[in-house]
Design an enzyme around this catalytic site. Structure first.
Site, short mmCIF file in Angstrom:
data_model
loop_
_atom_site.label_atom_id
_atom_site.label_comp_id
_atom_site.label_asym_id
_atom_site.label_seq_id
_atom_site.Cartn_x
_atom_site.Cartn_y
_atom_site.Cartn_z
N GLU A 27 8.66 -4.17 10.68
CA GLU A 27 9.32 -2.93 10.34
C GLU A 27 9.92 -2.19 11.48
O GLU A 27 9.17 -1.77 12.44
CB GLU A 27 7.95 -2.43 9.33
CG GLU A 27 8.72 -0.94 8.96
CD GLU A 27 7.41 -0.48 7.85
OE1 GLU A 27 6.47 -1.17 7.60
OE2 GLU A 27 7.78 0.80 7.63
N LYS B 120 -1.42 -9.38 2.78
CA LYS B 120 -0.79 -8.89 4.06
C LYS B 120 -1.47 -7.81 4.89
O LYS B 120 -2.41 -7.26 4.15
CB LYS B 120 0.94 -8.28 3.73
CG LYS B 120 1.52 -7.85 4.84
CD LYS B 120 2.91 -7.24 4.49
CE LYS B 120 3.19 -5.78 3.92
NZ LYS B 120 2.67 -4.95 4.71
N ASP C 271 0.84 -1.29 0.02
CA ASP C 271 0.15 -0.12 0.16
C ASP C 271 0.81 1.09 -0.08
O ASP C 271 0.55 2.58 0.13
CB ASP C 271 -0.95 -0.02 1.10
CG ASP C 271 -0.36 -0.16 2.57
OD1 ASP C 271 0.93 0.04 2.61
OD2 ASP C 271 -1.28 0.00 3.46
N ASP D 211 -1.10 -6.12 -0.19
CA ASP D 211 -1.51 -5.56 0.96
C ASP D 211 -3.09 -5.10 1.04
O ASP D 211 -3.63 -4.93 0.13
CB ASP D 211 -0.82 -4.05 1.29
CG ASP D 211 0.47 -4.07 2.18
OD1 ASP D 211 0.33 -4.96 2.99
OD2 ASP D 211 1.08 -3.02 1.97
O1 KIV Z 1 3.45 -1.25 1.72
C1 KIV Z 1 4.55 -1.51 1.77
O2 KIV Z 1 5.45 -1.13 0.76
C2 KIV Z 1 5.10 -2.10 2.92
C3 KIV Z 1 6.67 -2.58 3.04
C4 KIV Z 1 7.14 -1.32 3.66
C5 KIV Z 1 6.77 -3.77 3.85
O3 KIV Z 1 4.14 -2.67 3.78
#
Ligand code: KIV
Length: 272
Positions: free
Chosen positions: A190, A121, A52, A91
């Protein structure tokens, strides 16, 4: 250039767990469109995350909050078409799973059905346990995400390192164990202290992928625009730049403008 591209088999969630077991580090990078996903996959990436972070690097928003489920599906659908080998994870965006578990499942099903991504995710621990469980029950693989969870930026108030305090570190450990126990296939950590991330990676049997979490975890993830130097306005300590694409693009575009203005382009061979 990559030393790991000999193995052309499709990466699956099971293969990532095997990689952890034999100590092979997992490489993960974000992508949001067909052309870049094709290049990244061909270079031998293990996991491509349709993050995201598209909200920031593709749409120019300050946070990840504005991106919608429809927009994530659009990006994931484009990425999937360019990928042969990597596992593609998408995501679940802010607002598409926090309400209740039924809504979360509906959002995850839309991603899987409409984009053909292979896993989702989700940011958070015990607070979203019910939603994760419901999605897992539907046969959808879930990657967890703990530590700095950018969808909660308005609660945190800052993007600084998380879980430095004992209470937050303890909750993160409990959440990581819970995510493993209910069946998540992997976990992103993270921006947390490296010692804590290493401890979590040793405590759980699922792969732990870090971003700003040190080298003691099972793999690394970066945002493609940051590591390729497209986005130069973001320079956290954990970021290593592997290219300076903004300079390359700037030079190429300036050269093109010059050629057009001076009538060097097109020449006789470049016309019909
Ligand atoms: O959205 C994204 O790029 C992420 C990464 C930073 C793990 O969640």
């Amino acid at each position: 250039m990559s030393t790991y591209t000999e193995d052309q088999r499709k990466v699956t969630t099971h293969r990532l767990i095997e990689m952890k077991q034999r100590g092979e580090k997992i490489a993960m990078l974000t992508a949001y469109d067909y052309s870049m996903a094709k290049l990244i996959d061909a270079a031998g990436m293990d996991v491509i995350l349709v993050g995201d972070s598209a909200s920031n690097v593709m749409a120019g928003n300050m946070t990840t909050l504005p991106i919608t489920l429809d927009q994530m599906i659009y990006h994931a659908k484009s990425v999937i078409k360019g990928v042969k080998r990597a596992l593609v994870v998408c995501d679940l965006p802010f607002g598409s799973y926090q309400g209740n578990s039924k809504e979360a499942l509906a959002s995850a099903i839309r991603i899987m059905k409409e984009s053909h991504a292979e896993a989702v995710k989700m940011e958070g621990g015990s607070e979203i346990r019910e939603s994760i469980e419901r999605i897992l029950c539907a046969g959808i693989p879930v990657m967890g995400h703990l530590g700095l969870t950018p969808q909660s930026i308005n609660k945190f108030g800052t993007y600084s390192v998380r879980a430095r305090e004992e209470a937050e570190a303890q909750k993160l450990i409990e959440d990581a164990k819970m995510l493993e126990e209910i069946g998540c296939f992997a976990l992103v950590l993270e921006k947390i202290p490296a010692t804590l991330a290493t401890k979590v990676a040793q405590l759980v049997s699922i792969p732990v992928i870090g971003i700003g979490a040190g080298g003691g975890v099972d793999g690394q993830v970066l945002v493609m625009h940051d590591m390729l130097g497209i986005n130069k306005g973001f320079s956290p300590r954990f970021l290593r730049r592997y290219a300076d694409l903004s300079a390359i693009v700037n030079d190429a575009v300036a050269h093109y403008i010059d050629d057009v203005k001076t009538q060097d382009f097109p020449n006789e061979k470049e016309q019909y």
